[in-house]
Design an enzyme around this catalytic site. Structure first.
Site, PDB file in Angstrom:
ATOM      1  N   LYS A  15       0.836  -1.211   0.000  1.00  0.00           N
ATOM      2  CA  LYS A  15       0.000   0.000   0.000  1.00  0.00           C
ATOM      3  C   LYS A  15       0.871   1.261   0.000  1.00  0.00           C
ATOM      4  O   LYS A  15       0.678   2.162  -0.805  1.00  0.00           O
ATOM      5  CB  LYS A  15      -0.922   0.023   1.240  1.00  0.00           C
ATOM      6  CG  LYS A  15      -1.816  -1.197   1.355  1.00  0.00           C
ATOM      7  CD  LYS A  15      -2.722  -1.142   2.577  1.00  0.00           C
ATOM      8  CE  LYS A  15      -2.021  -1.122   3.914  1.00  0.00           C
ATOM      9  NZ  LYS A  15      -1.307  -2.359   4.279  1.00  0.00           N
ATOM     10  N   ARG A  90      -9.845   0.845   9.003  1.00  0.00           N
ATOM     11  CA  ARG A  90      -9.322  -0.492   9.239  1.00  0.00           C
ATOM     12  C   ARG A  90     -10.305  -1.381   9.960  1.00  0.00           C
ATOM     13  O   ARG A  90      -9.936  -2.435  10.472  1.00  0.00           O
ATOM     14  CB  ARG A  90      -8.085  -0.384  10.121  1.00  0.00           C
ATOM     15  CG  ARG A  90      -6.832  -0.679   9.381  1.00  0.00           C
ATOM     16  CD  ARG A  90      -5.730  -0.541  10.394  1.00  0.00           C
ATOM     17  NE  ARG A  90      -4.673   0.191   9.788  1.00  0.00           N
ATOM     18  CZ  ARG A  90      -3.510  -0.349   9.464  1.00  0.00           C
ATOM     19  NH1 ARG A  90      -3.234  -1.576   9.739  1.00  0.00           N
ATOM     20  NH2 ARG A  90      -2.603   0.368   8.863  1.00  0.00           N
ATOM     21  N   ARG A 133      11.892  -5.066   5.015  1.00  0.00           N
ATOM     22  CA  ARG A 133      11.608  -3.662   4.671  1.00  0.00           C
ATOM     23  C   ARG A 133      12.547  -2.722   5.434  1.00  0.00           C
ATOM     24  O   ARG A 133      12.849  -2.906   6.594  1.00  0.00           O
ATOM     25  CB  ARG A 133      10.171  -3.298   5.050  1.00  0.00           C
ATOM     26  CG  ARG A 133       9.918  -1.787   4.918  1.00  0.00           C
ATOM     27  CD  ARG A 133       8.473  -1.424   5.003  1.00  0.00           C
ATOM     28  NE  ARG A 133       7.798  -2.002   6.136  1.00  0.00           N
ATOM     29  CZ  ARG A 133       6.475  -2.005   6.281  1.00  0.00           C
ATOM     30  NH1 ARG A 133       5.702  -1.467   5.351  1.00  0.00           N
ATOM     31  NH2 ARG A 133       5.924  -2.551   7.336  1.00  0.00           N
ATOM     32  N   ARG A 166      11.304  -0.522  10.848  1.00  0.00           N
ATOM     33  CA  ARG A 166      10.197  -0.295  11.771  1.00  0.00           C
ATOM     34  C   ARG A 166      10.236  -1.313  12.907  1.00  0.00           C
ATOM     35  O   ARG A 166      10.543  -2.483  12.682  1.00  0.00           O
ATOM     36  CB  ARG A 166       8.864  -0.426  11.020  1.00  0.00           C
ATOM     37  CG  ARG A 166       8.397   0.892  10.447  1.00  0.00           C
ATOM     38  CD  ARG A 166       7.256   0.773   9.506  1.00  0.00           C
ATOM     39  NE  ARG A 166       6.114  -0.012   9.990  1.00  0.00           N
ATOM     40  CZ  ARG A 166       4.973  -0.142   9.325  1.00  0.00           C
ATOM     41  NH1 ARG A 166       4.837   0.459   8.152  1.00  0.00           N
ATOM     42  NH2 ARG A 166       3.989  -0.867   9.804  1.00  0.00           N
ATOM     43  N   ARG A 177      -0.133  -8.679  13.550  1.00  0.00           N
ATOM     44  CA  ARG A 177      -0.783  -7.709  12.641  1.00  0.00           C
ATOM     45  C   ARG A 177      -1.685  -8.425  11.638  1.00  0.00           C
ATOM     46  O   ARG A 177      -2.757  -7.938  11.285  1.00  0.00           O
ATOM     47  CB  ARG A 177       0.276  -6.865  11.916  1.00  0.00           C
ATOM     48  CG  ARG A 177       0.898  -5.810  12.841  1.00  0.00           C
ATOM     49  CD  ARG A 177       2.268  -5.360  12.400  1.00  0.00           C
ATOM     50  NE  ARG A 177       2.294  -4.708  11.115  1.00  0.00           N
ATOM     51  CZ  ARG A 177       3.402  -4.566  10.384  1.00  0.00           C
ATOM     52  NH1 ARG A 177       4.570  -5.005  10.842  1.00  0.00           N
ATOM     53  NH2 ARG A 177       3.355  -3.966   9.219  1.00  0.00           N
TER      54      ARG A 177
HETATM   55  P1  AP5 Z   1       4.811  -1.431   1.829  1.00  0.00           P
HETATM   56  O1  AP5 Z   1       4.454  -0.683   0.606  1.00  0.00           O
HETATM   57  O2  AP5 Z   1       5.534  -0.708   2.904  1.00  0.00           O
HETATM   58  O3  AP5 Z   1       3.511  -2.213   2.405  1.00  0.00           O
HETATM   59  P2  AP5 Z   1       2.243  -1.701   3.211  1.00  0.00           P
HETATM   60  O4  AP5 Z   1       1.060  -2.369   2.628  1.00  0.00           O
HETATM   61  O5  AP5 Z   1       2.234  -0.212   3.304  1.00  0.00           O
HETATM   62  O6  AP5 Z   1       2.546  -2.387   4.612  1.00  0.00           O
HETATM   63  P3  AP5 Z   1       2.471  -1.799   6.079  1.00  0.00           P
HETATM   64  O7  AP5 Z   1       3.278  -2.735   6.937  1.00  0.00           O
HETATM   65  O8  AP5 Z   1       2.816  -0.356   6.135  1.00  0.00           O
HETATM   66  O9  AP5 Z   1       0.965  -1.990   6.407  1.00  0.00           O
HETATM   67  P4  AP5 Z   1       0.349  -2.036   7.787  1.00  0.00           P
HETATM   68  O10 AP5 Z   1      -1.057  -1.868   7.466  1.00  0.00           O
HETATM   69  O11 AP5 Z   1       0.701  -3.226   8.602  1.00  0.00           O
HETATM   70  O12 AP5 Z   1       1.105  -0.859   8.606  1.00  0.00           O
HETATM   71  P5  AP5 Z   1       0.695   0.627   8.986  1.00  0.00           P
HETATM   72  O13 AP5 Z   1       1.917   1.454   9.010  1.00  0.00           O
HETATM   73  O14 AP5 Z   1      -0.423   1.070   8.149  1.00  0.00           O
HETATM   74  O15 AP5 Z   1       5.693  -2.711   1.364  1.00  0.00           O
HETATM   75  C1  AP5 Z   1       6.199  -3.634   2.310  1.00  0.00           C
HETATM   76  C2  AP5 Z   1       7.577  -4.151   1.831  1.00  0.00           C
HETATM   77  O16 AP5 Z   1       7.391  -4.889   0.630  1.00  0.00           O
HETATM   78  C3  AP5 Z   1       8.579  -3.036   1.476  1.00  0.00           C
HETATM   79  O17 AP5 Z   1       9.861  -3.466   1.826  1.00  0.00           O
HETATM   80  C4  AP5 Z   1       8.439  -2.883  -0.049  1.00  0.00           C
HETATM   81  O18 AP5 Z   1       9.648  -2.425  -0.653  1.00  0.00           O
HETATM   82  C5  AP5 Z   1       8.107  -4.306  -0.470  1.00  0.00           C
HETATM   83  N1  AP5 Z   1       7.228  -4.390  -1.635  1.00  0.00           N
HETATM   84  C6  AP5 Z   1       6.170  -3.571  -1.928  1.00  0.00           C
HETATM   85  N2  AP5 Z   1       5.563  -3.974  -3.057  1.00  0.00           N
HETATM   86  C7  AP5 Z   1       6.226  -5.081  -3.482  1.00  0.00           C
HETATM   87  C8  AP5 Z   1       6.071  -5.961  -4.601  1.00  0.00           C
HETATM   88  N3  AP5 Z   1       5.099  -5.785  -5.497  1.00  0.00           N
HETATM   89  N4  AP5 Z   1       6.926  -7.002  -4.732  1.00  0.00           N
HETATM   90  C9  AP5 Z   1       7.926  -7.206  -3.809  1.00  0.00           C
HETATM   91  N5  AP5 Z   1       8.147  -6.389  -2.741  1.00  0.00           N
HETATM   92  C10 AP5 Z   1       7.295  -5.343  -2.572  1.00  0.00           C
HETATM   93  O19 AP5 Z   1       0.173   0.429  10.474  1.00  0.00           O
HETATM   94  C11 AP5 Z   1       1.052   0.093  11.520  1.00  0.00           C
HETATM   95  C12 AP5 Z   1       0.300   0.023  12.829  1.00  0.00           C
HETATM   96  O20 AP5 Z   1      -0.271   1.310  13.138  1.00  0.00           O
HETATM   97  C13 AP5 Z   1      -0.896  -0.946  12.881  1.00  0.00           C
HETATM   98  O21 AP5 Z   1      -0.477  -2.262  13.182  1.00  0.00           O
HETATM   99  C14 AP5 Z   1      -1.745  -0.320  13.987  1.00  0.00           C
HETATM  100  O22 AP5 Z   1      -1.252  -0.651  15.252  1.00  0.00           O
HETATM  101  C15 AP5 Z   1      -1.542   1.174  13.763  1.00  0.00           C
HETATM  102  N6  AP5 Z   1      -2.576   1.744  12.860  1.00  0.00           N
HETATM  103  C16 AP5 Z   1      -2.379   2.240  11.600  1.00  0.00           C
HETATM  104  N7  AP5 Z   1      -3.544   2.656  11.066  1.00  0.00           N
HETATM  105  C17 AP5 Z   1      -4.496   2.424  12.022  1.00  0.00           C
HETATM  106  C18 AP5 Z   1      -5.902   2.597  12.065  1.00  0.00           C
HETATM  107  N8  AP5 Z   1      -6.574   3.104  11.010  1.00  0.00           N
HETATM  108  N9  AP5 Z   1      -6.559   2.231  13.188  1.00  0.00           N
HETATM  109  C19 AP5 Z   1      -5.912   1.719  14.254  1.00  0.00           C
HETATM  110  N10 AP5 Z   1      -4.571   1.493  14.268  1.00  0.00           N
HETATM  111  C20 AP5 Z   1      -3.877   1.851  13.170  1.00  0.00           C
HETATM  112 MG    MG Z   2       2.428   1.187   4.910  1.00  0.00          MG
END
Ligand code: AP5
Ligand code: MG
Length: 221
Positions: A15, A90, A133, A166, A177
């Site tokens: 994402k 979410r 990552r 991270r 997660r």
């Molecule tokens: P990346 O693009 O970083 O993936 P992502 O989908 O953004 O993954 P996240 O880990 O950021 O999602 P998340 O939902 O767990 O975390 P968030 O920060 O939102 O890609 C991942 C890796 O893969 C990278 O190394 C990239 O280079 C590689 N890659 C990408 N595309 C690829 C491809 N096609 N092929 C190969 N490699 C590839 O949330 C973190 C925490 O915050 C949550 O756990 C929660 O505690 C809190 N939080 C966030 N939002 C909320 C909410 N709305 N409500 C409550 N808590 C929340």
């Molecule tokens: Mg992300």
């Protein structure tokens, strides 16, 4: 073209990688709740103090905290022409909160102005992506030691800053997660489908191919 884009998909599905590109392409802000919460933790704000324990355990941060962060962000001037939501909503409860926030801002609606884009991919591939990552603490560029490495190991290609990992990108928290995602977030797939605003992308392809699919969806509407 739609004005509000919601990205839905499990941790590591890509994402952040695709939404930051889309934000540059459309010149609308990338509103990433995870990054906003991590910034609050880094700045040691009251909000960040609450969020930390949940993020470290791979659980959702309480809705009151996240809604406050989002509402505050969407009121800013740069959100007047649209925005990209990465990681919000979410849960069904958060989708309802988003509806309320949109109604109070009186600018866009879910039904008429929004596309929800779902990244479809198998969880097992994702653990490896998360563990490998790295990201730039200065400009936010995301790398992967295996699939998308920086040119110089551990340093950002764009601004030469030392990359960081991270804290929640370890196997134990990543698995938590995924559980949270299945329980709380996956039901949004049907929710957005019922609203007629859901589009799907196969996310187990190279980054450049997903980008092509994404542009097609965004510009076709
Ligand atoms: P990346 O693009 O970083 O993936 P992502 O989908 O953004 O993954 P996240 O880990 O950021 O999602 P998340 O939902 O767990 O975390 P968030 O920060 O939102 O890609 C991942 C890796 O893969 C990278 O190394 C990239 O280079 C590689 N890659 C990408 N595309 C690829 C491809 N096609 N092929 C190969 N490699 C590839 O949330 C973190 C925490 O915050 C949550 O756990 C929660 O505690 C809190 N939080 C966030 N939002 C909320 C909410 N709305 N409500 C409550 N808590 C929340
Ligand atoms: Mg992300």
């Amino acid at each position: 073209m739609k004005k509000v884009f919601i990205f839905l998909g499990p941790p590591g599905s890509g994402k952040g990688t695709q939404t930051s590109r889309l934000s540059d392409k459309l010149s609308i802000p990338h509103v990433d709740t995870g990054s906003l919460l991590r910034k609050n933790i880094q700045d040691n704000t009251e909000l960040g103090k609450i969020a930390k324990g949940y993020i470290d355990k791979g659980q959702l941060v309480p809705i009151e905290v996240v809604s406050e962060v989002i509402k505050d962000r969407l009121q800013k001037d740069d959100c007047q022409n649209g925005y990209i939501l990465d990681g919000f909503p979410r849960s069904i409860e958060q989708a309802q909160a988003l509806k309320d926030i949109l109604a109070s801002l009186d600018k866009f609606t879910l039904k008429d102005d929004t596309l929800a884009i779902y990244f479809d991919i198998d969880n097992e591939v994702l653990i490896q992506r998360l563990i490998n990552r790295r990201s730039c603490p200065k400009c936010g560029t995301i790398y992967n030691l295996i699939s998308n490495p920086p040119k110089i190991m551990d340093y950002c290609d764009i601004c030469d800053t030392k990359l960081t990992q991270r804290k929640d990108d370890n196997e134990q928290t990543a698995r938590a997660r995924f559980e949270t995602y299945e329980k709380e977030t996956a039901p949004l797939y049907e929710y957005f489908k019922q609203l007629g605003i859901l589009r799907e992308i196969k996310a187990d392809k190279p980054i450049s191919e997903i980008w092509e699919d994404l542009k097609q969806i965004v510009f076709e509407e």
